[in-house]
Write a protein that holds these residues in place. Structure first.
Motif, short mmCIF file in Angstrom:
data_model
loop_
_atom_site.label_atom_id
_atom_site.label_comp_id
_atom_site.label_asym_id
_atom_site.label_seq_id
_atom_site.Cartn_x
_atom_site.Cartn_y
_atom_site.Cartn_z
N THR A 11 0.85 -1.19 0.00
CA THR A 11 0.00 0.00 0.00
C THR A 11 0.89 1.24 0.00
O THR A 11 2.09 1.16 0.28
CB THR A 11 -0.89 0.02 1.24
N PRO A 12 0.32 2.42 -0.31
CA PRO A 12 1.13 3.64 -0.25
C PRO A 12 1.80 3.85 1.10
O PRO A 12 2.98 4.21 1.17
CB PRO A 12 0.11 4.75 -0.56
N TRP A 13 1.07 3.62 2.21
CA TRP A 13 1.67 3.83 3.52
C TRP A 13 2.79 2.84 3.79
O TRP A 13 3.81 3.19 4.38
CB TRP A 13 0.61 3.71 4.62
N VAL A 126 10.74 11.63 -6.01
CA VAL A 126 9.64 11.40 -6.96
C VAL A 126 8.85 10.16 -6.56
O VAL A 126 7.61 10.17 -6.55
CB VAL A 126 10.18 11.26 -8.40
N MET A 127 9.53 9.08 -6.21
CA MET A 127 8.83 7.86 -5.82
C MET A 127 8.00 8.08 -4.57
O MET A 127 6.85 7.63 -4.48
CB MET A 127 9.83 6.72 -5.63
N ILE A 128 8.55 8.79 -3.59
CA ILE A 128 7.79 9.07 -2.38
C ILE A 128 6.60 9.98 -2.69
O ILE A 128 5.51 9.80 -2.13
CB ILE A 128 8.70 9.70 -1.31
N SER A 129 6.79 10.94 -3.59
CA SER A 129 5.68 11.86 -3.93
C SER A 129 4.51 11.11 -4.54
O SER A 129 3.35 11.47 -4.31
CB SER A 129 6.17 12.96 -4.87
N PRO A 198 6.61 2.67 -8.43
CA PRO A 198 5.74 3.36 -7.47
C PRO A 198 4.76 4.34 -8.11
O PRO A 198 3.87 4.86 -7.41
CB PRO A 198 6.73 4.11 -6.56
N ARG A 199 4.88 4.61 -9.40
CA ARG A 199 3.96 5.55 -10.03
C ARG A 199 2.52 5.07 -9.98
O ARG A 199 1.59 5.87 -10.11
CB ARG A 199 4.38 5.79 -11.49
N GLY A 204 -4.95 9.82 -10.76
CA GLY A 204 -4.89 10.72 -11.91
C GLY A 204 -5.25 12.13 -11.52
O GLY A 204 -5.72 12.39 -10.40
N PRO A 205 -5.04 13.12 -12.42
CA PRO A 205 -5.36 14.52 -12.10
C PRO A 205 -6.84 14.73 -11.84
O PRO A 205 -7.68 14.08 -12.45
CB PRO A 205 -4.90 15.27 -13.38
N ARG A 206 -7.12 15.61 -10.89
CA ARG A 206 -8.51 15.91 -10.57
C ARG A 206 -9.15 16.78 -11.65
O ARG A 206 -8.47 17.55 -12.32
CB ARG A 206 -8.57 16.65 -9.23
#
Length: 403
Positions: A11-13, A126-129, A198-199, A204-206
């Motif tokens: 998961t992201p966390w 970038v990966m963390i973002s 990780p991307r 996606g953009p809002r």
């Protein structure tokens, strides 16, 4: 069934915290070394100005080198190879400090360690973002930084313990850092196997989000934000100069210097968590604390009263925590994903150049007059705070609200 990196549901966390654990072990290594680099260089006969030059140049290299590695990460998406090479350089250079017998070689190894950070920094951010986009960027970067600085506490304490046990012998202290270095490399390889891209974490953009600038240019607000960052950092001392003062003026015993540094890293982690939490709720206005705290550092840290000097170092740690968490999080909110590696590289380069200026300026002024250091830093921070309140905050807040 045996649990492996490939069978865990990432998961992201989990990704953020696992990367934080990698950074924790890395910080044990290089923060352990950085906590005593000033006094260590002094054993070779280095002056405060030279310590400021070496530590400032090291930080500049760590940050300015990202001008190349940031765009490289964007062009190739080779995030993991850059991260792996960067960590490997750091994990080799630091223990090697325990084998050197010359000032020039010790300085070169310190700068080489910083080069490793330049290689991995933009790709890692970038990966963390991408993962932090799903959990709150302020919180995501803050948790990563807090784990990172747990190592920042443990490393100096390990060095302090070895120095105490060996009658202030620096060589075994540096060699002891090889153990967390090996553990860190194994952990990052495991994480790479579990999350090759990780991307996938970032939504996606809002609808209605501001489009990327034409031609792939970075948005104008990024440059405004960068200018403020460079200005306030130009008046920020390196720990090399602070530790030089603590040791050579006998403010605290030499073996206590890394303990003071460890305490600063603890404050670093707290400041990262607090500012990250506030950033997700109040936006960039929380960054007004940076020039205020920076102006107070030399006023306290360069005294000869132990409690006051330590308080100044703790303020230094708080500023560093905000720089390395919340100020990084803001970049991800004002720059499109496709240009984020380049933005992190340029941002880090600006920090690097400003750190070099700060190391040289404060080191040279310290050799001349501590009063001159206090007046100069305060003047720079007044200008930086004025710029933030009148230009940076309105422009940055407007950009974030459009996304």
């Amino acid at each position: 069934m045996r649990v492996t990196a490939l069978t865990i549901r990432w998961t992201p966390w989990r990704f953020v915290t696992a990367f934080g654990a990698v950074s924790l072990l890395s910080d044990v290594v290089y923060e352990g070394a950085r906590s005593v680099i000033g006094p260590y260089l002094a054993t070779f006969g280095a002056s405060a100005a030279l310590v400021g030059l070496v530590t400032g140049a090291g930080e500049a290299f760590a940050l300015a080198g990202r001008l190349a590695t940031g765009p490289l990460a964007d062009r190739t998406s080779a995030y993991w190879p850059l991260v792996l090479v960067g960590y490997a350089v750091t994990m080799v250079a630091v223990p090697a400090l325990g084998l050197t017998t010359a000032l020039w070689l010790a300085a070169a190894l310190f700068i080489a360690e910083r080069a490793g950070k330049a290689i991995r920094g933009p790709a890692r951010d970038v990966m963390i973002s991408h993962a932090a986009a799903a959990v709150g960027r302020g919180k995501g970067f803050a948790v990563h930084e807090a784990l990172d600085q747990t190592g920042g506490v443990a490393g100096p304490l390990l060095v302090a313990a070895v120095l105490t046990a060996t009658a202030h012998n620096y060589r075994p202290a540096f060699l002891a850092l090889a153990v967390p270095a090996v553990a860190g490399m194994l952990l990052v390889l495991w994480l790479r196997a579990g999350v090759p891209d990780p991307r996938r974490f970032e939504p996606g953009p809002r609808p209605g989000a501001a489009p990327a600038p034409p031609g792939g240019r970075l948005p104008g607000v990024f440059w405004i934000y960068l200018a403020f960052t460079v200005l306030t950092t130009a008046g920020y001392a390196t720990f090399g100069v602070l530790s030089f003062h603590l040791a050579t003026r006998h403010v605290v015993p030499v073996a206590a210097v890394p303990v003071v540094y460890a305490a600063a890293m603890g404050i670093n982690a707290f400041a990262a968590l607090a500012s990250g939490w506030l950033y997700d709720r109040a936006g960039v206005r929380v960054l007004a604390a940076v020039p205020v705290l920076t102006a107070l550092i030399p006023l306290a840290a360069f005294t000869t009263t132990p409690a006051t000097a330590v308080a100044g170092v703790l303020a230094w740690g708080a500023v560093l925590g905000i720089q390395e968490s919340t100020m990084r999080a803001a970049i991800a909110d004002i720059v499109p994903a496709a240009r984020r590696g380049t933005a992190y590289g340029i941002f880090a380069a600006g920090l690097g150049g400003a750190t070099l200026v700060g190391g040289l300026l404060i080191g040279a002024l310290y050799d001349y007059s501590i009063t001159a250091v206090i007046i100069t830093v305060a003047s720079i921070q007044v200008v930086a705070l004025t710029m933030f309140l009148t230009t940076v905050r309105p422009a940055t807040q407007a950009r974030v609200l459009r996304q």
